[in-house]
Design a protein around this motif. Structure first.
Motif, mmCIF file in Angstrom:
data_model
loop_
_atom_site.group_PDB
_atom_site.id
_atom_site.type_symbol
_atom_site.label_atom_id
_atom_site.label_comp_id
_atom_site.label_asym_id
_atom_site.label_seq_id
_atom_site.Cartn_x
_atom_site.Cartn_y
_atom_site.Cartn_z
ATOM 1 N N LEU A 1 -6.558 17.404 23.193
ATOM 2 C CA LEU A 1 -6.092 17.029 24.520
ATOM 3 C C LEU A 1 -4.623 17.359 24.691
ATOM 4 C CD1 LEU A 1 -7.489 13.586 25.630
ATOM 5 C CD2 LEU A 1 -8.061 15.843 26.462
ATOM 6 N N HIS A 2 -4.267 17.782 25.870
ATOM 7 C CA HIS A 2 -2.888 17.955 26.336
ATOM 8 C C HIS A 2 -2.203 19.157 25.703
ATOM 9 C CE1 HIS A 2 0.742 16.928 28.409
ATOM 10 N NE2 HIS A 2 1.427 16.976 27.301
ATOM 11 N N ALA A 3 -1.945 19.125 24.409
ATOM 12 C CA ALA A 3 -1.243 20.238 23.775
ATOM 13 C C ALA A 3 -1.729 20.343 22.347
ATOM 14 C CB ALA A 3 0.257 20.012 23.801
ATOM 15 N N ARG A 4 -1.925 21.564 21.916
ATOM 16 C CA ARG A 4 -2.433 21.825 20.579
ATOM 17 C C ARG A 4 -1.407 22.693 19.857
ATOM 18 N NH1 ARG A 4 -8.441 24.347 19.305
ATOM 19 N NH2 ARG A 4 -8.892 22.888 17.636
ATOM 20 N N GLY A 5 -1.263 22.472 18.553
ATOM 21 C CA GLY A 5 -0.283 23.256 17.808
ATOM 22 C C GLY A 5 1.125 22.754 18.072
ATOM 23 N N PRO A 6 2.129 23.641 17.976
ATOM 24 C CA PRO A 6 3.512 23.197 18.142
ATOM 25 C C PRO A 6 3.704 22.452 19.465
ATOM 26 C CG PRO A 6 3.469 25.422 17.275
ATOM 27 C CD PRO A 6 2.043 25.078 17.637
ATOM 28 N N PHE A 7 4.212 21.227 19.354
ATOM 29 C CA PHE A 7 4.393 20.363 20.521
ATOM 30 C C PHE A 7 5.842 20.530 20.974
ATOM 31 C CE2 PHE A 7 4.445 16.522 23.024
ATOM 32 C CZ PHE A 7 3.124 16.289 23.348
ATOM 33 N N ALA A 8 6.060 21.532 21.815
ATOM 34 C CA ALA A 8 7.422 21.922 22.199
ATOM 35 C C ALA A 8 7.734 21.428 23.615
ATOM 36 C CB ALA A 8 7.558 23.437 22.078
ATOM 37 N N LEU A 9 8.794 21.952 24.215
ATOM 38 C CA LEU A 9 9.276 21.422 25.497
ATOM 39 C C LEU A 9 8.192 21.355 26.569
ATOM 40 C CD1 LEU A 9 12.812 23.006 25.863
ATOM 41 C CD2 LEU A 9 12.252 20.593 25.540
ATOM 42 N N ASP A 10 7.434 22.447 26.736
ATOM 43 C CA ASP A 10 6.419 22.452 27.794
ATOM 44 C C ASP A 10 5.398 21.335 27.607
ATOM 45 O OD1 ASP A 10 7.385 24.459 29.363
ATOM 46 O OD2 ASP A 10 6.186 26.040 28.431
ATOM 47 N N ALA A 11 5.130 20.992 26.349
ATOM 48 C CA ALA A 11 4.148 19.939 26.080
ATOM 49 C C ALA A 11 4.685 18.562 26.443
ATOM 50 C CB ALA A 11 3.720 19.976 24.617
ATOM 51 N N LEU A 12 5.981 18.456 26.667
ATOM 52 C CA LEU A 12 6.560 17.177 27.089
ATOM 53 C C LEU A 12 6.604 17.058 28.614
ATOM 54 C CD1 LEU A 12 9.195 16.795 24.302
ATOM 55 C CD2 LEU A 12 7.467 15.103 24.897
ATOM 56 N N THR A 13 5.883 17.944 29.293
ATOM 57 C CA THR A 13 5.802 17.855 30.752
ATOM 58 C C THR A 13 4.367 17.563 31.199
ATOM 59 O OG1 THR A 13 5.288 20.201 31.159
ATOM 60 C CG2 THR A 13 7.621 19.602 30.976
ATOM 61 N N SER A 14 4.264 17.039 32.405
ATOM 62 C CA SER A 14 3.009 16.950 33.135
ATOM 63 C C SER A 14 3.217 17.810 34.392
ATOM 64 C CB SER A 14 2.713 15.494 33.495
ATOM 65 O OG SER A 14 1.502 15.390 34.213
ATOM 66 N N TYR A 15 2.404 17.614 35.398
ATOM 67 C CA TYR A 15 2.638 18.318 36.652
ATOM 68 C C TYR A 15 2.207 17.414 37.788
ATOM 69 C CZ TYR A 15 -2.353 19.335 35.901
ATOM 70 O OH TYR A 15 -3.696 19.219 35.647
ATOM 71 N N LYS A 16 2.630 17.769 38.999
ATOM 72 C CA LYS A 16 2.111 17.076 40.164
ATOM 73 C C LYS A 16 1.748 18.117 41.212
ATOM 74 C CE LYS A 16 5.585 14.655 42.549
ATOM 75 N NZ LYS A 16 6.896 13.919 42.524
ATOM 76 N N TYR A 17 0.764 17.755 42.030
ATOM 77 C CA TYR A 17 0.413 18.602 43.160
ATOM 78 C C TYR A 17 1.258 18.176 44.349
ATOM 79 C CZ TYR A 17 -3.655 20.365 40.625
ATOM 80 O OH TYR A 17 -4.472 20.979 39.709
ATOM 81 N N VAL A 18 1.960 19.131 44.939
ATOM 82 C CA VAL A 18 2.795 18.876 46.105
ATOM 83 C C VAL A 18 2.144 19.602 47.277
ATOM 84 C CG1 VAL A 18 5.088 19.166 47.108
ATOM 85 C CG2 VAL A 18 4.842 18.709 44.651
ATOM 86 N N LEU A 19 1.810 18.855 48.333
ATOM 87 C CA LEU A 19 1.090 19.451 49.461
ATOM 88 C C LEU A 19 1.884 19.237 50.737
ATOM 89 C CD1 LEU A 19 -1.284 17.866 47.485
ATOM 90 C CD2 LEU A 19 -2.580 19.608 48.732
ATOM 91 N N ARG A 20 2.191 20.333 51.425
ATOM 92 C CA ARG A 20 2.970 20.262 52.662
ATOM 93 C C ARG A 20 2.078 20.695 53.828
ATOM 94 N NH1 ARG A 20 6.491 22.255 48.664
ATOM 95 N NH2 ARG A 20 8.367 20.980 48.367
ATOM 96 N N GLY A 21 1.862 19.760 54.759
ATOM 97 C CA GLY A 21 0.967 20.038 55.877
ATOM 98 C C GLY A 21 1.670 19.932 57.220
ATOM 99 N N SER A 22 0.868 19.965 58.264
ATOM 100 C CA SER A 22 1.412 19.830 59.624
ATOM 101 C C SER A 22 0.516 18.895 60.420
ATOM 102 C CB SER A 22 1.494 21.211 60.274
ATOM 103 O OG SER A 22 0.228 21.865 60.160
#
Lengths: 425, 425
Positions: free
Chosen positions: A399-420
């Motif tokens: 789960l999440h990150a496999r192998g070297p647990f480097a900087l990118d593995a210390l991030t998550s993400y969010k969906y940003v949605l811009r509508g009208s």
């Protein structure tokens, strides 16, 4: 310390980290890099104070009869403090892992969708002897915009406290939010156990240490755990192998550093290669002081050449020695080798040595591990070697990150949605 | 069933899934798609048998006095079996999530490094009433090369058993390994608890159901858990909002479907917009049968227009109603709104309605949630709406996958390194 007081201390530090994490996530890469540089400078200017604190730990450890290899891991001198500072500066040069747009699309309804990298939030790191982990973990968390809750081992308590205080003060002076580098001073087990209860306050817990520590975290923690660093790694020598390459690889994978998680612990050899490969390989390993735990077929080959072996037991296949020991087994082909690796391995790093491409590709495809190698040493499993920069451990889970647990593995993400004004039918 | 027997059943099914996972990971996309098509056809040809099994569940549920909305979730008819089959066929058309080269580089030592997507391995799904989850989860796991261990609720036991048997038989006939779709027939709590013990056999556990089920899994499981589906979502109407858009969005987010996790549960309104926005908005919601739980300022505005409200308590801010209830609070600007959302939200879906761009960007950047919206309804948080295809839930945690948990989230990766004898210095 009374258990209640320990719990309150842990909760306070975790809540401060939680509070800091919101502001920390909004800092720019320049601000975080400035703080890392300030933290490096502060380590250098407080080197004497840190070394004096370390001397207290060293003295207590010597009195307690701690063995030399552990004392060496604990010891800080000018050179090691400088190395901690330099490691923080290395982080400055790495690209910012935050704010990366991983996906961007306009949906058919006109909403603009972006997937953007964000920090995990609050990262707890539970570790054992080495005080440099305090600086490494604080740095990698800060670089990735995460608040860190650090909990080191009792043996390094004074050292960790001194390092963490210097780092926290420097980070605060550089404008980082209060609480972004927190150290749990209590080294009682209750402190780590309380950390593991703080689901919703701490986002992820990373144990760095022996298999016992990691198992305890997996079994106890309500906070998601990243399993790192258990490496029962294999080198498999196929019938088609170039024996010179194979010998160099097993010697490197076993002997380069005995105590690291990417070190080989078992050598598998095809039956048809045993006579040709094993004698020189085992003699070379024995000459480097490696105790060989061999199955019947391997020990017969060794005995015929006067090379001493111990009989291997079922336990040997499953053991991560982290020492000058190697299990040796003769197998009948790549299928049996893959079965052995998938049965006894810890999903860390696994290598085949073969000139036959089909054998290599079968091993690479079917072995279930973070890193699979054809014709190279398992010793390369490392964030720096993989070009990922500093790492906080090697993840052996999927789960999440496999192998070297480097900087990118210390991030998550969010969906940003811009509508009208869009609504869903 | 005796507890020991339950444990043995769970262990057997999980071990069979583990054994199947190795072979399943090696199947081609064509083979897996062929199996999905065969599974869809089998659901259609066994529709009567499945509906007959469902009738037993329905009868027992009616006798037990189950309420109508739950009976509706449980019920299967020709149309719903057809919908399950069609959902499996929809998966066929989606791209293969496996074998994707996510990164490829030649290291300076000449080793060729690739990061390649692989299945997670064994995925356990623990769910409640709806029997269609059996087919949905089996299909999404098979498409992504994962063996599935399914454990549904007791109310749907006969239905789940019939659906799972049909699917497992069809998968086996299509050449998939035995055990790749396993259903735990025991609906005792001990069965789910045993699943949670199987660290090392099961790679991830995904609970689909109410907050109680999810909390129990987080607190009990030694297997990593993906938290899904708790949605205490907010719509915040900023002073600069277009009130017509805002009314359409809150009505859509609250009333489109009451029982879904992306439904809005709290409306926040800027004090300066309260008089202009709230009367028509609250009247519209009340006319749709929504009970309004309002703070003092909101209830004063409502009362002046003769709109009935209940007094909101601290509990209301923290409640995911999943019903025709809405909490309403007046706030003093975007900072207070963000603080409220980050304090009471469940990190699911959060929306601002504003024409002021700075207010939108502050909300999007500082609210910590899987999906953050400007000027659109929270109802869009869905794998299909996001263009990700079928999903197994909405992740509200930050590790591994956030938001719609679709095919890609059911994969891990491995590093594949091809060398020519390299050893590390």
């Amino acid at each position: 310390m009374a258990e209640k007081t320990v719990r309150e201390e842990v909760q306070r530090i975790a809540e401060e980290a939680r509070a800091a994490s919101g502001a920390l996530a909004q800092t720019s890469a320049e601000e975080r890099n400035g703080a890392l540089a300030a933290m490096a400078a502060a380590l250098r200017s407080h080197a004497e104070e840190i070394i004096a604190a370390n001397a207290l730990d060293m003295e207590a450890a010597r009195k307690a009869g701690t063995k030399e290899s552990l004392l060496d891991r604990l010891m800080l001198d000018k050179g090691r403090v400088e190395a901690m500072a330099a490691a923080l500066e290395d982080l400055v040069a790495l690209p910012d892992p935050l704010g990366r747009v991983q996906d961007a699309r306009t949906l058919s309804n006109g909403i603009e969708l972006e997937r953007v990298s964000v920090p995990l939030g609050v990262v707890a790191v539970v570790y054992e002897a080495r005080p440099n982990v305090t600086a490494d973990a604080a740095g990698i968390c800060l670089k990735s915009g995460n608040a860190a809750v650090l909990r080191g081992g009792s043996m390094a308590a004074h050292s960790n406290e001194a390092v963490a205080r210097v780092l926290a003060d420097a980070a605060a002076s550089a404008g980082m939010p209060h609480g972004c580098v927190g150290l749990v001073a209590s080294t009682e087990r209750a402190a780590a156990d309380e950390l593991m209860q703080l689901h919703g306050v701490i986002d992820v817990l990373i144990p760095r240490g022996g298999a016992g520590l990691i198992r305890h975290c997996v079994e106890t923690s309500k906070v998601p755990v990243i399993e790192t660093g258990t490496g029962n790694c294999h080198v498999y020598v196929h019938a088609s192998a170039d024996f010179d390459k194979a010998r160099a690889i097993i010697v490197n994978a076993k002997c380069r550093r005995l105590g690291v998680c990417n070190a080989a612990e078992t050598l598998l050899v095809d039956a048809t290669a045993a006579e040709g490969f094993l004698p020189a390989a085992l003699a070379g390993l024995a000459a480097r002081g490696v105790t060989l735990h061999a199955d019947e077929r391997a020990s017969a080959v060794a005995a015929a050449r006067g090379i001493e072996t111990q009989p291997a037991t079922e336990d040997d296949w499953a053991t991560e020695y982290l020492a000058a020991d190697l299990a040796v087994r003769v197998v009948d082909g790549v299928d049996e080798a893959i079965d052995h690796v998938n049965r006894y391995g810890t999903k860390h790093s696994e290598a085949i040595v073969a000139e036959d491409e089909a054998a290599c590709e079968a091993f690479l495809a079917r072995v279930d591990a973070a890193a699979v190698y054809a014709n190279a040493s398992t010793a390369f499993t490392d964030g720096g070697q993989f070009g990922l920069g500093a790492e906080i451990g090697i993840s052996t889970q999927k789960l999440h990150a496999r192998g070297p647990f480097a900087l990118d593995a210390l991030t998550s993400y969010k969906y940003v949605l811009r509508g009208s004004g869009q609504v869903r039918a």
